[in-house]
Design a protein around this motif. Structure first.
Motif, PDB file in Angstrom:
ATOM      1  N   ALA A   1      59.521  34.114  20.881  1.00 29.81           N
ATOM      2  CA  ALA A   1      61.047  33.849  21.954  1.00 29.81           C
ATOM      3  C   ALA A   1      60.226  33.772  22.976  1.00 29.81           C
ATOM      4  O   ALA A   1      61.239  32.570  23.424  1.00 29.81           O
TER       5      ALA A   1
ATOM      6  N   LYS B   1      61.932  29.934  24.720  1.00 29.51           N
ATOM      7  CA  LYS B   1      62.064  29.844  25.796  1.00 29.51           C
ATOM      8  C   LYS B   1      61.768  29.156  27.832  1.00 29.51           C
ATOM      9  O   LYS B   1      62.566  28.902  28.709  1.00 29.51           O
ATOM     10  N   ARG B   2      60.742  30.474  27.835  1.00 30.74           N
ATOM     11  CA  ARG B   2      60.541  30.095  29.600  1.00 30.74           C
ATOM     12  C   ARG B   2      59.193  29.195  29.248  1.00 30.74           C
ATOM     13  O   ARG B   2      59.411  28.579  30.399  1.00 30.74           O
TER      14      ARG B   2
ATOM     15  N   ARG C   1      61.093  25.255  27.404  1.00 31.23           N
ATOM     16  CA  ARG C   1      62.526  25.817  28.046  1.00 31.23           C
ATOM     17  C   ARG C   1      62.852  25.177  26.674  1.00 31.23           C
ATOM     18  O   ARG C   1      63.927  24.422  26.553  1.00 31.23           O
TER      19      ARG C   1
ATOM     20  N   ARG D   1      67.897  26.522  21.965  1.00 33.20           N
ATOM     21  CA  ARG D   1      67.980  27.311  20.264  1.00 33.20           C
ATOM     22  C   ARG D   1      67.668  28.456  20.130  1.00 33.20           C
ATOM     23  O   ARG D   1      66.387  27.207  19.666  1.00 33.20           O
TER      24      ARG D   1
ATOM     25  N   THR E   1      67.430  39.963  22.723  1.00 28.63           N
ATOM     26  CA  THR E   1      68.964  39.846  23.465  1.00 28.63           C
ATOM     27  C   THR E   1      67.612  38.178  24.432  1.00 28.63           C
ATOM     28  O   THR E   1      67.074  37.815  24.130  1.00 28.63           O
ATOM     29  N   ARG E   2      69.343  37.915  25.754  1.00 34.04           N
ATOM     30  CA  ARG E   2      68.522  36.251  25.673  1.00 34.04           C
ATOM     31  C   ARG E   2      68.029  36.423  27.193  1.00 34.04           C
ATOM     32  O   ARG E   2      66.737  35.647  26.790  1.00 34.04           O
ATOM     33  N   ARG E   3      67.851  37.563  27.655  1.00 39.34           N
ATOM     34  CA  ARG E   3      66.680  37.849  28.479  1.00 39.34           C
ATOM     35  C   ARG E   3      65.139  37.848  27.693  1.00 39.34           C
ATOM     36  O   ARG E   3      64.165  37.836  28.641  1.00 39.34           O
TER      37      ARG E   3
ATOM     38  N   GLY F   1      65.098  35.693  25.148  1.00 37.49           N
ATOM     39  CA  GLY F   1      64.621  34.591  24.764  1.00 37.49           C
ATOM     40  C   GLY F   1      65.700  34.139  23.665  1.00 37.49           C
ATOM     41  O   GLY F   1      64.912  33.174  23.145  1.00 37.49           O
ATOM     42  N   VAL F   2      66.401  35.619  23.436  1.00 36.94           N
ATOM     43  CA  VAL F   2      66.962  34.676  21.912  1.00 36.94           C
ATOM     44  C   VAL F   2      68.166  34.684  21.842  1.00 36.94           C
ATOM     45  O   VAL F   2      69.000  35.251  22.283  1.00 36.94           O
ATOM     46  N   ASP F   3      68.600  33.365  21.649  1.00 38.60           N
ATOM     47  CA  ASP F   3      69.552  32.979  21.578  1.00 38.60           C
ATOM     48  C   ASP F   3      70.902  33.925  20.421  1.00 38.60           C
ATOM     49  O   ASP F   3      71.470  33.694  20.280  1.00 38.60           O
ATOM     50  N   LEU F   4      69.393  33.921  19.272  1.00 37.60           N
ATOM     51  CA  LEU F   4      70.687  33.889  17.789  1.00 37.60           C
ATOM     52  C   LEU F   4      69.855  35.211  17.449  1.00 37.60           C
ATOM     53  O   LEU F   4      68.770  35.345  16.928  1.00 37.60           O
TER      54      LEU F   4
END
Length: 220
Positions: free
Chosen positions: A85, A89-90, A93, A96, A111-113, A115-118
Motif C-alpha cells: 500500500a 501510494k507514495r 501515486r 485508490r 489508514t490513509r497515512r 497508503g490505504v484508502d479502503l
C-alpha cells in the motif's frame, strides 16, 4: 480501469474473476509463489499473471503500477499488504489502494497515512454478516455491492444436491441471479446454459440479497 491485485489466494483469485466478468477492467494478478502463479496462469488465461513479490518496487513496476487506477493488496500477510500500500501510494501515486486486514489487532495501522484508502477487514465483515442474519452455512458471502443490495457469493455443491447432473438452464435460476464462475479442481469454468453441475463444484454467483435463499434452494 487498470487494476492490480497482489496476492493470488482465494480472495485475490475470486476478485480477479469478478472484475473480469464485469468486462470493463484490465486485470493484472501478482503472486510470489511460483507453483501458485503457474496454476493461476492456467486457470485464468484472460488475466495477466506475474510471478513475483509485490513488496518489490520492480515487480510492481512490471505489473504496471505507474499506470494503475487501483491496487488491491490481498495477501495473507498484513505487513506485506501495508508495504504494498505504501509503495503504491507514495512511489507510484495510485489513485485508490485497498488492503486486506488478516489480523484484526492490526486494523489501526490500515489508514490513509499508510497508503490505504479502503481497508478490508474480513473478520469484521463476517461479524457484521452474522449480525445481519446472513446464512454462512450453505452460502458464504464474499462481498456486497451497490450499497449492500447485491452480493457476490460462493457455495459448494454437495453430492446430495438435486442440481448434480443437471445443466444450468434446467435449474431455472431466480431472476436477478447470475452464475459467474464454477471452480472445479484446478479449472475455472465460465458457465453457460449447457454447463452440467457436478458434486464438489464451487459456484460463484451474483445475486440480489433477497434472491439468495431462492438461489440456494436450486442447489439443495
Amino acid at each position: 480501469m487498470n487494476v492490480i491485485i497482489v496476492g493470488g489466494g482465494k480472495i485475490g483469485r475470486n476478485l480477479a474473476m469478478f472484475l473480469t466478468a464485469e468486462g470493463r477492467h484490465a486485470i493484472t494478478l501478482v503472486e510470489k509463489q511460483e507453483q501458485v502463479a503457474h496454476s493461476l496462469m492456467r486457470m485464468l488465461p484472460d488475466i495477466r499473471v506475474i510471478e513475483g513479490d509485490g513488496c518489490d518496487p520492480s515487480v510492481l513496476r512490471d505489473a504496471g503500477a505507474e499506470f494503475a487506477d487501483a491496487v488491491a493488496a490481498v495477501t495473507g500477510d498484513d505487513e506485506d499488504n501495508l508495504v504494498i500500500a505504501v509503495l503504491c501510494k507514495r512511489e507510484f501515486r495510485v489513485g485508490r489502494v485497498a488492503a486486506r486486514i488478516n489480523n484484526p489487532k492490526n486494523a489501526w495501522l490500515f489508514t490513509r497515512r499508510m497508503g490505504v484508502d479502503l481497508p478490508i477487514d474480513t473478520a469484521q465483515t463476517i461479524g457484521r454478516g452474522l449480525e445481519a442474519d446472513i446464512n454462512l452455512g450453505a452460502i458464504v458471502q464474499l462481498t456486497r455491492l451497490r450499497e449492500g443490495r447485491i452480493s457476490l457469493i460462493e457455495f459448494t455443491v454437495s453430492a446430495e444436491s438435486s442440481a448434480v447432473g443437471k445443466n444450468v438452464a434446467s435449474l431455472h435460476l431466480p431472476p436477478d441471479c447470475l452464475l459467474t464462475a464454477i471452480l472445479r479442481g484446478d479449472d475455472v469454468i465460465l458457465p453457460s446454459g449447457e454447463t452440467v453441475i457436478q458434486a464438489g463444484d464451487q459456484v460463484i454467483a451474483l445475486a440480489y440479497r433477497d434472491r439468495e435463499a431462492a438461489l440456494s434452494e436450486r442447489f439443495q
